[in-house]
Scaffold this active site. Structure first.
Site, PDB file in Angstrom:
ATOM      1  N   ASP A  73      51.174  63.973  43.612  1.00 15.51           N
ATOM      2  CA  ASP A  73      50.597  62.749  43.548  1.00 15.51           C
ATOM      3  C   ASP A  73      50.046  62.772  41.997  1.00 15.51           C
ATOM      4  O   ASP A  73      49.966  61.473  41.505  1.00 15.51           O
ATOM      5  CB  ASP A  73      49.446  62.469  44.544  1.00 15.51           C
ATOM      6  CG  ASP A  73      50.079  62.312  46.057  1.00 15.51           C
ATOM      7  OD1 ASP A  73      51.173  61.812  46.011  1.00 15.51           O
ATOM      8  OD2 ASP A  73      49.590  62.665  46.843  1.00 15.51           O
ATOM      9  N   LEU A 190      39.445  57.781  51.556  1.00 19.50           N
ATOM     10  CA  LEU A 190      39.474  58.501  52.891  1.00 19.50           C
ATOM     11  C   LEU A 190      38.318  59.496  53.040  1.00 19.50           C
ATOM     12  O   LEU A 190      37.649  59.498  54.073  1.00 19.50           O
ATOM     13  CB  LEU A 190      40.804  59.207  53.042  1.00 19.50           C
ATOM     14  CG  LEU A 190      41.064  59.736  54.242  1.00 19.50           C
ATOM     15  CD1 LEU A 190      40.981  58.576  55.616  1.00 19.50           C
ATOM     16  CD2 LEU A 190      42.491  60.348  54.499  1.00 19.50           C
TER      17      LEU A 190
END
Length: 289
Positions: A73, A190
């Site tokens: 990522d 998150l």
């Protein structure tokens, strides 16, 4: 078709798979150019047959049709930083750990390239954020995941006076504030207790970090919102993190956050499904006993 290939320099365990992928691309007759630092890295790692491959510096991109991100990522976000405003679709091949933003693993790379050539893919538009700092020049002001305001050089909380569309919203008190895109809802947001959002949702999430007040909860607003945030601290500076790239701003200065004037184009191969990605990559809703 011409691929612009990006990668990072810590992929020693993936060299065999990368070599196979580059060989497949050559044999399919696909034109390619490689980020110069990445080409030097894979050449030093024993990958052959790429001596004549064109190289480029990310600040001087050649013409291309698709950006190929080889890594996790972090590599994907770096690729977005360099090509996002060019409108170039990005296909992520995961050679790292989670690879939430990527579309295929290195073991699936041959099929991914074949599907790409055959047109068996879709392009998903992902909204981005833009930040402007009152007293600091920001070289790369756009974020696909999030912009975070964080304390620096102190254990004391910071206070962030926040305006929403020019109207007072609240003063966040705590360790900081994460302003997230729907794509970034599965990242820093998150871990801060924010909601999971489908990536194409038209909204922005504000998630406080270790808030001083128990009733300070994450807030979802429409993505046409403009946020003006003035940060106060006992320290002379605070940090603004833009997808992990940090700039330092003087205490008392304002940052403005809004939707970027362009989107990131993410390539998805056939069979992609958001719910499936949540289940398989984040183990969302699964019984982990």
């Amino acid at each position: 078709m011409k691929l612009l290939i990006f990668g990072h320099e810590h992929q020693e365990k993936s060299m065999e798979g990368i070599a196979h992928l580059l060989s497949t691309v050559r044999h399919m007759g696909i034109e390619m150019a490689m980020e110069d630092a990445f080409k030097r890295h894979v050449s030093a790692g024993g990958v052959t047959g790429i001596d004549n491959v064109e190289t480029f510096h990310p600040q001087e991109l050649p013409q291309g049709d698709v950006a190929l991100s080889l890594g996790g990522d972090g590599t994907f976000l770096s690729t977005v930083m360099w090509v996002g405003d060019r409108g170039l679709p990005i296909l992520g091949i995961n050679t790292g750990h989670l690879g939430y933003l990527t579309s295929a693993t290195l073991e699936q790379a041959d099929r991914a390239v074949t599907d790409l050539m055959a047109g068996r893919y879709t392009i998903e538009q992902r909204s981005m954020l833009r930040v402007q700092c009152q007293s600091t020049q920001v070289e790369h002001p756009y974020a696909l995941n999030e912009i975070a305001i964080l304390r620096q050089d102190t254990s004391s909380m910071i206070e962030m006076d926040t305006l929403l569309r020019g109207n007072p919203l609240t003063t966040y008190k705590g360790d900081g504030l994460v302003v997230s895109t729907p794509t970034g809802s599965t990242a820093y947001n998150l871990s801060a207790g924010g909601p999971l959002l489908e990536p194409t949702t038209r909204c922005i999430v504000l998630s406080p970090l270790s808030p001083h007040s128990l009733n300070m909860r994450p807030l979802v607003v429409a993505d046409d919102a403009v946020l003006n945030i003035v940060t106060h601290s006992r320290a002379p500076y605070y940090q603004v993190s833009i997808d992990g790239e940090t700039v330092v701003c003087p205490t008392g200065s304002m940052v403005t956050i809004d939707r970027a004037p362009f989107s990131t184009q993410v390539v998805h191969l056939e069979g992609h499904d958001f719910a499936r990605t949540l289940r398989h990559k984040l183990l969302w809703g699964t019984d982990q006993r």
